[in-house]
Design a protein around this motif. Sequence first.
Motif, PDB file in Angstrom:
ATOM      1  N   ASP A  39       0.827  -1.206   0.000  1.00 17.00           N
ATOM      2  CA  ASP A  39       0.000   0.000   0.000  1.00 17.00           C
ATOM      3  C   ASP A  39       0.861   1.257   0.000  1.00 17.00           C
ATOM      4  N   ASP A  40       1.930   1.245   0.803  1.00 16.42           N
ATOM      5  CA  ASP A  40       2.844   2.401   0.842  1.00 16.42           C
ATOM      6  C   ASP A  40       3.487   2.640  -0.517  1.00 16.42           C
ATOM      7  N   ILE A  41       3.898   1.562  -1.172  1.00 18.54           N
ATOM      8  CA  ILE A  41       4.524   1.695  -2.495  1.00 18.54           C
ATOM      9  C   ILE A  41       3.537   2.280  -3.492  1.00 18.54           C
ATOM     10  N   LEU A  42       2.327   1.775  -3.503  1.00 23.60           N
ATOM     11  CA  LEU A  42       1.320   2.291  -4.425  1.00 23.60           C
ATOM     12  C   LEU A  42       1.044   3.774  -4.174  1.00 23.60           C
ATOM     13  N   GLN A  43       0.899   4.151  -2.912  1.00 25.32           N
ATOM     14  CA  GLN A  43       0.643   5.552  -2.593  1.00 25.32           C
ATOM     15  C   GLN A  43       1.824   6.437  -2.988  1.00 25.32           C
ATOM     16  N   ALA A  44       3.037   6.001  -2.709  1.00 28.26           N
ATOM     17  CA  ALA A  44       4.219   6.789  -3.069  1.00 28.26           C
ATOM     18  C   ALA A  44       4.351   6.910  -4.584  1.00 28.26           C
ATOM     19  N   PHE A  45       4.072   5.822  -5.299  1.00 24.55           N
ATOM     20  CA  PHE A  45       4.141   5.857  -6.758  1.00 24.55           C
ATOM     21  C   PHE A  45       3.095   6.810  -7.335  1.00 24.55           C
ATOM     22  N   ASN A  46       1.870   6.701  -6.843  1.00 26.64           N
ATOM     23  CA  ASN A  46       0.805   7.580  -7.329  1.00 26.64           C
ATOM     24  C   ASN A  46       1.112   9.046  -7.050  1.00 26.64           C
ATOM     25  N   ARG A  47       1.672   9.330  -5.869  1.00 34.14           N
ATOM     26  CA  ARG A  47       2.052  10.715  -5.564  1.00 34.14           C
ATOM     27  C   ARG A  47       3.169  11.192  -6.479  1.00 34.14           C
ATOM     28  N   MET A  48       4.142  10.321  -6.761  1.00 28.51           N
ATOM     29  CA  MET A  48       5.244  10.687  -7.638  1.00 28.51           C
ATOM     30  C   MET A  48       4.731  10.990  -9.044  1.00 28.51           C
ATOM     31  N   VAL A  49       3.870  10.136  -9.564  1.00 32.24           N
ATOM     32  CA  VAL A  49       3.330  10.323 -10.913  1.00 32.24           C
ATOM     33  C   VAL A  49       2.453  11.580 -10.979  1.00 32.24           C
ATOM     34  N   ALA A  50       1.727  11.869  -9.912  1.00 30.21           N
ATOM     35  CA  ALA A  50       0.857  13.045  -9.880  1.00 30.21           C
ATOM     36  C   ALA A  50       1.633  14.343  -9.653  1.00 30.21           C
ATOM     37  N   GLY A  51       2.912  14.210  -9.256  1.00 32.90           N
ATOM     38  CA  GLY A  51       3.716  15.404  -9.018  1.00 32.90           C
ATOM     39  C   GLY A  51       3.635  15.934  -7.603  1.00 32.90           C
ATOM     40  N   THR A  52       2.958  15.212  -6.708  1.00 34.22           N
ATOM     41  CA  THR A  52       2.861  15.656  -5.314  1.00 34.22           C
ATOM     42  C   THR A  52       3.856  14.943  -4.404  1.00 34.22           C
ATOM     43  N   GLY A  53       4.624  14.026  -4.960  1.00 28.43           N
ATOM     44  CA  GLY A  53       5.647  13.309  -4.206  1.00 28.43           C
ATOM     45  C   GLY A  53       6.923  13.247  -5.024  1.00 28.43           C
ATOM     46  N   SER A  54       7.998  12.855  -4.376  1.00 24.49           N
ATOM     47  CA  SER A  54       9.299  12.831  -5.068  1.00 24.49           C
ATOM     48  C   SER A  54       9.701  11.413  -5.452  1.00 24.49           C
ATOM     49  N   ARG A  55      10.586  11.318  -6.418  1.00 19.62           N
ATOM     50  CA  ARG A  55      11.144  10.034  -6.829  1.00 19.62           C
ATOM     51  C   ARG A  55      11.958   9.442  -5.680  1.00 19.62           C
ATOM     52  N   ASP A  56      12.680  10.283  -4.952  1.00 20.74           N
ATOM     53  CA  ASP A  56      13.483   9.799  -3.823  1.00 20.74           C
ATOM     54  C   ASP A  56      12.611   9.101  -2.780  1.00 20.74           C
ATOM     55  N   THR A  57      11.465   9.693  -2.468  1.00 20.36           N
ATOM     56  CA  THR A  57      10.550   9.087  -1.493  1.00 20.36           C
ATOM     57  C   THR A  57      10.022   7.755  -2.011  1.00 20.36           C
ATOM     58  N   TYR A  58       9.624   7.709  -3.272  1.00 22.02           N
ATOM     59  CA  TYR A  58       9.125   6.464  -3.865  1.00 22.02           C
ATOM     60  C   TYR A  58      10.206   5.379  -3.801  1.00 22.02           C
ATOM     61  N   GLU A  59      11.427   5.719  -4.207  1.00 19.68           N
ATOM     62  CA  GLU A  59      12.501   4.723  -4.206  1.00 19.68           C
ATOM     63  C   GLU A  59      12.829   4.261  -2.788  1.00 19.68           C
ATOM     64  N   GLU A  60      12.775   5.165  -1.829  1.00 21.48           N
ATOM     65  CA  GLU A  60      13.041   4.779  -0.440  1.00 21.48           C
ATOM     66  C   GLU A  60      11.987   3.797   0.066  1.00 21.48           C
ATOM     67  N   VAL A  61      10.730   4.042  -0.275  1.00 15.03           N
ATOM     68  CA  VAL A  61       9.647   3.146   0.148  1.00 15.03           C
ATOM     69  C   VAL A  61       9.828   1.759  -0.476  1.00 15.03           C
ATOM     70  N   VAL A  62      10.158   1.705  -1.766  1.00 12.74           N
ATOM     71  CA  VAL A  62      10.361   0.418  -2.442  1.00 12.74           C
ATOM     72  C   VAL A  62      11.554  -0.320  -1.841  1.00 12.74           C
ATOM     73  N   LEU A  63      12.656   0.386  -1.649  1.00 11.97           N
ATOM     74  CA  LEU A  63      13.857  -0.262  -1.113  1.00 11.97           C
ATOM     75  C   LEU A  63      13.659  -0.719   0.331  1.00 11.97           C
ATOM     76  N   LYS A  64      12.939   0.054   1.111  1.00 14.09           N
ATOM     77  CA  LYS A  64      12.653  -0.361   2.484  1.00 14.09           C
ATOM     78  C   LYS A  64      11.864  -1.671   2.474  1.00 14.09           C
ATOM     79  N   TYR A  65      10.888  -1.776   1.577  1.00 15.89           N
ATOM     80  CA  TYR A  65      10.098  -3.000   1.447  1.00 15.89           C
ATOM     81  C   TYR A  65      10.978  -4.181   1.030  1.00 15.89           C
ATOM     82  N   LEU A  66      11.788  -3.968  -0.002  1.00 23.65           N
ATOM     83  CA  LEU A  66      12.625  -5.062  -0.507  1.00 23.65           C
ATOM     84  C   LEU A  66      13.655  -5.517   0.515  1.00 23.65           C
ATOM     85  N   TYR A  67      14.279  -4.570   1.200  1.00 15.54           N
ATOM     86  CA  TYR A  67      15.306  -4.939   2.169  1.00 15.54           C
ATOM     87  C   TYR A  67      14.694  -5.482   3.456  1.00 15.54           C
TER      88      TYR A  67
END
Length: 139
Positions: A39-67
């Motif tokens: 859910d966090d990844i989806l929300q971060a991705f949607n915010r990044m695509v919409a321009g209300t979030g950053s790529r850095d935040t999205y990548e951090e959320v994905v990497l936190k999940y993977l690690y």
Amino acid sequence: SNRTTQRTILLVLVMLISLPLLSTESYMRTPASAEYAADDILQAFNRMVAGTGSRDTYEEVVLKYLYYHNWFLSGQTCPHDAACASWFYSQVFWIGIEGTKSIVDSHAVDAQLREDTVEAWNIVAAAQDNIYNYGTMPS
């Protein structure tokens, strides 16, 4: 007699309230960490695509999940004798995008992680000495 009836009613009410909380099925109503992370990844991705979030935040959320669910620690000793993914049966085996070809094609480039971000995260994870350690992944 009246006092006994009051106590009996009170006891029945307490049992009606407390028994559902003690049921063994309650764990099934609580989402697992992987569901929270998805859910966090989806929300971060949607915010990044919409321009209300950053790529850095999205990548951090994905990497936190993977690690946090590091497949490569499965069956190994945890770094620094702390907790890690090896202690749990919840490792990520695969991550990707699902949908029609046109939707996947339009979002695939945005969803990719930058190599320098992944390498930096791996360096931080290798030096980590916390209660829960992510461990590293192969390059």
